[in-house]
Design a protein around this motif. Structure first.
Motif, PDB file in Angstrom:
ATOM      1  N   ALA A  52      78.308  27.575  27.522  1.00 46.38           N
ATOM      2  CA  ALA A  52      77.885  28.776  28.237  1.00 46.38           C
ATOM      3  C   ALA A  52      78.164  28.593  29.718  1.00 46.38           C
ATOM      4  O   ALA A  52      78.140  27.468  30.231  1.00 46.38           O
ATOM      5  N   GLY A  53      78.416  29.678  30.393  1.00 42.63           N
ATOM      6  CA  GLY A  53      78.681  29.633  31.827  1.00 42.63           C
ATOM      7  C   GLY A  53      79.567  30.778  32.235  1.00 42.63           C
ATOM      8  O   GLY A  53      79.283  31.943  31.938  1.00 42.63           O
ATOM      9  N   ALA A  54      80.670  30.458  32.920  1.00 44.77           N
ATOM     10  CA  ALA A  54      81.626  31.475  33.345  1.00 44.77           C
ATOM     11  C   ALA A  54      82.607  31.706  32.202  1.00 44.77           C
ATOM     12  O   ALA A  54      83.579  30.967  32.041  1.00 44.77           O
ATOM     13  N   PHE A  55      82.358  32.734  31.410  1.00 47.26           N
ATOM     14  CA  PHE A  55      83.120  32.953  30.177  1.00 47.26           C
ATOM     15  C   PHE A  55      84.505  33.537  30.426  1.00 47.26           C
ATOM     16  O   PHE A  55      85.370  33.461  29.554  1.00 47.26           O
ATOM     17  N   GLY A  56      84.746  34.135  31.595  1.00 49.45           N
ATOM     18  CA  GLY A  56      86.017  34.794  31.795  1.00 49.45           C
ATOM     19  C   GLY A  56      86.156  35.980  30.857  1.00 49.45           C
ATOM     20  O   GLY A  56      85.239  36.784  30.702  1.00 49.45           O
ATOM     21  N   PHE A  57      87.311  36.090  30.206  1.00 45.92           N
ATOM     22  CA  PHE A  57      87.547  37.194  29.277  1.00 45.92           C
ATOM     23  C   PHE A  57      86.734  37.076  27.980  1.00 45.92           C
ATOM     24  O   PHE A  57      86.386  38.073  27.357  1.00 45.92           O
ATOM     25  N   ALA A  58      86.480  35.863  27.552  1.00 46.85           N
ATOM     26  CA  ALA A  58      86.042  35.618  26.179  1.00 46.85           C
ATOM     27  C   ALA A  58      84.654  36.181  25.887  1.00 46.85           C
ATOM     28  O   ALA A  58      83.740  36.121  26.717  1.00 46.85           O
ATOM     29  N   THR A  59      84.502  36.698  24.687  1.00 43.95           N
ATOM     30  CA  THR A  59      83.188  37.096  24.176  1.00 43.95           C
ATOM     31  C   THR A  59      82.403  35.824  23.864  1.00 43.95           C
ATOM     32  O   THR A  59      82.909  34.937  23.175  1.00 43.95           O
ATOM     33  N   PRO A  60      81.185  35.683  24.361  1.00 46.09           N
ATOM     34  CA  PRO A  60      80.408  34.467  24.073  1.00 46.09           C
ATOM     35  C   PRO A  60      80.203  34.271  22.568  1.00 46.09           C
ATOM     36  O   PRO A  60      80.011  35.244  21.825  1.00 46.09           O
ATOM     37  N   ARG A  61      80.251  33.028  22.158  1.00 44.31           N
ATOM     38  CA  ARG A  61      79.925  32.698  20.770  1.00 44.31           C
ATOM     39  C   ARG A  61      78.491  32.156  20.786  1.00 44.31           C
ATOM     40  O   ARG A  61      78.242  30.966  21.006  1.00 44.31           O
ATOM     41  N   TYR A  62      77.554  33.064  20.563  1.00 41.39           N
ATOM     42  CA  TYR A  62      76.138  32.774  20.804  1.00 41.39           C
ATOM     43  C   TYR A  62      75.599  31.671  19.913  1.00 41.39           C
ATOM     44  O   TYR A  62      74.706  30.919  20.319  1.00 41.39           O
ATOM     45  N   GLN A  63      76.118  31.536  18.713  1.00 42.67           N
ATOM     46  CA  GLN A  63      75.601  30.514  17.805  1.00 42.67           C
ATOM     47  C   GLN A  63      75.967  29.104  18.246  1.00 42.67           C
ATOM     48  O   GLN A  63      75.368  28.129  17.778  1.00 42.67           O
ATOM     49  N   ASP A  64      76.925  28.969  19.178  1.00 41.65           N
ATOM     50  CA  ASP A  64      77.334  27.646  19.646  1.00 41.65           C
ATOM     51  C   ASP A  64      76.630  27.229  20.935  1.00 41.65           C
ATOM     52  O   ASP A  64      76.729  26.079  21.361  1.00 41.65           O
ATOM     53  N   ILE A  65      75.944  28.148  21.579  1.00 44.04           N
ATOM     54  CA  ILE A  65      75.268  27.833  22.847  1.00 44.04           C
ATOM     55  C   ILE A  65      74.043  26.975  22.574  1.00 44.04           C
ATOM     56  O   ILE A  65      73.294  27.208  21.622  1.00 44.04           O
ATOM     57  N   GLY A  66      73.839  25.966  23.404  1.00 39.69           N
ATOM     58  CA  GLY A  66      72.672  25.108  23.230  1.00 39.69           C
ATOM     59  C   GLY A  66      72.609  24.050  24.303  1.00 39.69           C
ATOM     60  O   GLY A  66      73.163  24.210  25.404  1.00 39.69           O
TER      61      GLY A  66
END
Length: 808
Positions: free
Chosen positions: A756-770
């Motif tokens: 997580a952080g500065a994602f740029g273009f990408a849609t965050p993959r919320y299940q991988d954040i931790g």
């Protein structure tokens, strides 16, 4: 109206302020690589701890959870991404990709006689109530958004109005969508996808989904929205069939932008998008925590408000107080100063537990020129403004101090990395002072043209002398008419022919100019009286003292308070809010105004430049000041008006109360759909006003509209991209807006926050954040960018127990 409402939501989501690109690449997929990679501290899932709560700062508690309503904002979008199906998401280059969690496949299976798209759904995909995601959900959303049923309060229907029917395929896992008209951007549809419980009835759509969602289908589900506390809590979805969310909870915490440094220092959030000032404080704290307070004060990041208040108190006592009052004021000033320094030092110590992750936001800042009336109704004047700009210098002003690439943006419709991106700026041409001056001269703006030729006042003997001259002119008038008078008439005819030639040239080039191109042909609302400025806030004088102290530390002012003339830098960058910027120091180089200010028909060439005045808008104002200086060099005067952030867009940009303005547009993977209303040719309404959709520059052409329409209906992807690029070239030629730079994306994060952080273009993959496990190493992303370990610091919650650690 619906498109305008969507524009407001989009502009709010990117924020003013408040978003460097390279030219066209030879990359076989087109568009090349993004100008800057994302910075999210990527870590493999097996190295991310299970459990914990991440507190993520957001701008607001969402007014609605329905992403298709007018008041949906960035927080609404973030929630929807985490709890609802997204059939297609964006990758790191801003390109749509099929989401395998929901789709096994999605493709065009028929093109003639009509376009048919077949969706094959993931057989495990179910709503949180256990029902399978299926055709009924697609049908309900189509009927809610196609615009035929006005009982649905929707802000946008683009694409849905082209659908003819939706039906079940060979089985329950297939959905066939038949289009009445071809639609190239079909991948933009049904993301997010709401359950039929929300879209099936207007009452559920309009009101039911504003504050709660009963049924969801994402890695997280909504637990509740606490508006009083400003917190939205998401928890794991027990029915999620994909990779289980690493976090147990995700809390979206409302924190105002100018309060985020304090929130971070207090440990109330783990992740927050920040401005440059806060980023500088974090970098400073990490670099030299021992001397942070002293260095921060010297750099203008210290406790300025408290120190300024104590200085003001002391100044008043010295000027007006008795000896006792002076002594008391001195004691209070010392106490306030000591408290402010102690507070700042404590905050800096806490901020040393964070790091700054940076990239370029998928949005760009542009200079907008209002072409509805006044000098900018003439395309030659707009082009002159554009040719006066050193866009690279402007990009460097914002991005170079942050260590980010400072390439000017070369397209209105895509950013570097996206397939549609091509640098079309040469269509208009680069910075060229002589060419800019020639364009202004061709438009009739000349040195001395602002001076009205009036007869001198007559009084006493002067009146008698004038009377004698009049009598002499009367006797020789016929001769004059035969010579000089005829020459004057001939000159007038030539001027008319030149004006018509100019108008014909504009027409030949396909440029749309509202009115006849004369300055002031349509009165602006702002011209009723005089240029309006906001009165400086009560704290402006105190702010001035702090800025004077900063100028002293940097050697830009003398101890007696007099500013030293600057040979470089931004004139007026530190003026109190609500005031016009001071004039720049005279340049040694010859100015276009050497023969007098540019003018025409007795009117000076002056443009009203509207800028936001709020905290966080400092980079925008600095860019505005530089632009004003560049225009001054070609003879264009600017009057800078700094207005409140709340009124900036609504009362000035959208209403057309400006000549020049700076604001941003988000990038999109679907420019034929999303960008069309931004550049559509304004159309006259029945009441005589203009219907501008989202085209707040009021500049457009029929040809640009045709190119957008063709691109939206072209099913061959390469051909559609070519049409988009051609449309962009014509937008550059029209010169209604000039892209400047891609906006910076700065995010403060505790070092153990992963993915997580500065994602740029990408849609965050919320299940991988931790949070990373102890001593876990981050993996490099595809661009080869590696992360740093947290230096043994605990940066979040201890995995599993959900409690915050006090370790630093």
């Amino acid at each position: 109206m619906s498109r305008t409402l969507r524009s407001l939501a989009l502009l709010t989501s990117v924020a003013l302020a408040l978003p460097g690109l390279t030219g066209c690449s030879t990359d076989e997929a087109g568009g090349g690589a993004p100008a800057a990679p994302q910075d999210i501290a990527p870590v493999a899932r097996q190295l991310v701890a299970d459990g914990g709560t991440l507190r993520w700062a957001v701008d607001s508690t969402p007014a609605t959870l329905n992403a298709f309503q007018a008041d949906a904002d960035a927080t609404t979008t973030r929630i929807a991404q985490a709890v609802l199906p997204a059939l297609f998401t964006l990758d790191r280059r801003g390109r749509p990709q099929r989401n395998p969690d929901y789709l096994e496949s999605a493709e065009i299976v028929e093109r003639e006689p009509k376009q048919v798209v077949l969706y094959k759904l993931n057989q495990q995909a179910v709503w949180s109530d256990g029902r399978e995601i299926g055709a009924a959900d697609f049908v309900a959303q189509w009927r809610a958004l196609n615009g035929k049923n006005t009982a649905y309060w929707t802000a946008r229907n683009a694409g849905y109005e082209r659908i003819e029917k939706i039906e079940r395929g060979a089985n329950d896992l297939e959905v066939r969508v038949t289009f009445a008209k071809p639609y190239a951007d079909w991948r933009s549809l049904f993301t997010p996808l709401y359950p039929k419980d929300v879209t099936g009835k207007p009452s559920a759509f309009n009101d039911g989904a504003r504050g709660k969602l009963k049924v969801m289908a994402g890695p997280f589900q909504l637990k509740g929205v606490d508006r009083k506390a400003g917190a939205t809590t998401l928890v794991r979805n027990p029915r999620w069939w994909g990779d289980q969310a690493k976090l147990e909870k995700l809390v979206l915490t409302e924190v105002e932008r100018d309060k985020r440094a304090e929130a971070l220092a207090d440990g109330r959030v783990d992740l927050a998008e920040i401005d440059r000032k806060t980023a500088d404080r974090i970098v400073l704290a990490a670099r030299d925590a021992a001397d942070a307070a002293k260095a921060g004060a010297q750099l203008g990041h210290g406790p300025a408000a408290e120190l300024t208040a104590s200085s003001a108190l002391m100044s008043w006592a010295l000027a007006n107080g008795s000896n006792e009052e002076k002594a008391q004021a001195a004691r209070q000033a010392r106490e306030q100063t000591a408290a402010a320094v102690a507070k700042y030092a404590a905050e800096q110590k806490s901020l040393s537990g964070y790091e700054v992750r940076k990239s370029l936001e998928p949005a760009f800042t542009q200079l907008a020129m209002n072409g509805e009336s006044g000098p900018l109704a003439d395309a030659r004047v707009r082009r002159a403004v554009a040719r006066a700009l050193d866009r690279r210098e402007l990009a460097e002003t914002v991005l170079t101090p942050l260590g980010l690439p400072a390439e000017p943006v070369g397209s209105h419709l895509a950013l570097a990395g996206q397939r549609a991106y091509t640098d079309n700026s040469e269509t208009l041409g680069g910075q060229d002072t002589q060419e800019a001056q020639a364009l202004l001269a061709d438009a009739g703006w000349t040195p001395g043209g602002a001076v009205e030729k009036e007869a001198p006042a007559k009084a006493g003997n002067e009146a008698e002398a004038q009377k004698k001259k009049d009598e002499e002119k009367a006797t020789g008038g016929e001769e004059e008419k035969g010579s000089g008078g005829a020459q004057k008439d001939e000159a007038k005819d030539e001027a008319k022919d030149e004006k018509k030639d100019g108008e014909d040239r504009a027409s030949d080039e396909g440029l749309y100019i509202v009115g006849d191109g004369k300055p002031g042909d349509l009165a602006r609302a702002a011209d009723a009286d005089a240029t309006r400025f906001l009165v400086p806030a009560p704290g402006a004088a105190l702010q001035g003292l702090a800025l004077q102290r900063r100028a002293l530390s940097l050697g830009l002012a003398d101890p007696d308070g007099e500013s030293r003339p600057q040979q470089s830098g931004v004139a007026g960058a530190y003026a109190p809010l609500g005031t016009a910027a001071p004039a720049q120091a005279p340049s040694e180089k010859p100015s276009a105004q050497a023969g007098g200010p540019l003018g025409k028909d007795g009117k000076p060439l002056s443009l009203r430049f509207v800028l936001p005045s709020g905290p966080g808008s400092e980079p925008l104002r600095a860019v505005g000041e530089k632009i004003a200086g560049m225009l001054d060099r070609i003879g264009i005067q600017t009057e800078i008006a700094k207005v409140s952030d709340d009124s900036y867009f609504k009362d000035h940009i959208a209403s057309g109360d400006y000549d020049l303005a700076l604001y941003s547009w988000p990038a999109t993977a679907y420019p034929a759909t999303d960008a069309r209303p931004i550049y559509a040719k304004p159309q006259p309404a029945a009441d005589g006003s203009l219907l501008v959709e989202q085209n707040y520059t009021r500049v457009g052409t029929d040809y640009i509209d045709q190119l957008f329409a063709q691109a939206a209906a072209e099913l061959d992807e390469d051909a559609a991209l070519d049409l988009v690029r051609r449309a962009d070239a014509r937008i550059w030629a029209a010169a209604g807006s000039i892209p400047l730079y891609q906006r910076p994306e700065l995010v403060a994060a505790k070092p153990k926050v992963a993915n997580a952080g500065a994602f740029g273009f990408a849609t965050p993959r919320y299940q991988d954040i931790g949070f990373t496990k102890t001593a876990a190493k981050r993996i490099s992303d595809e661009q080869g960018r590696g992360g740093q370990d947290g230096d043994g610091q605990d940066s979040g919650e201890d995995a599993g127990d959900g409690k915050m650690s006090d370790k630093k």
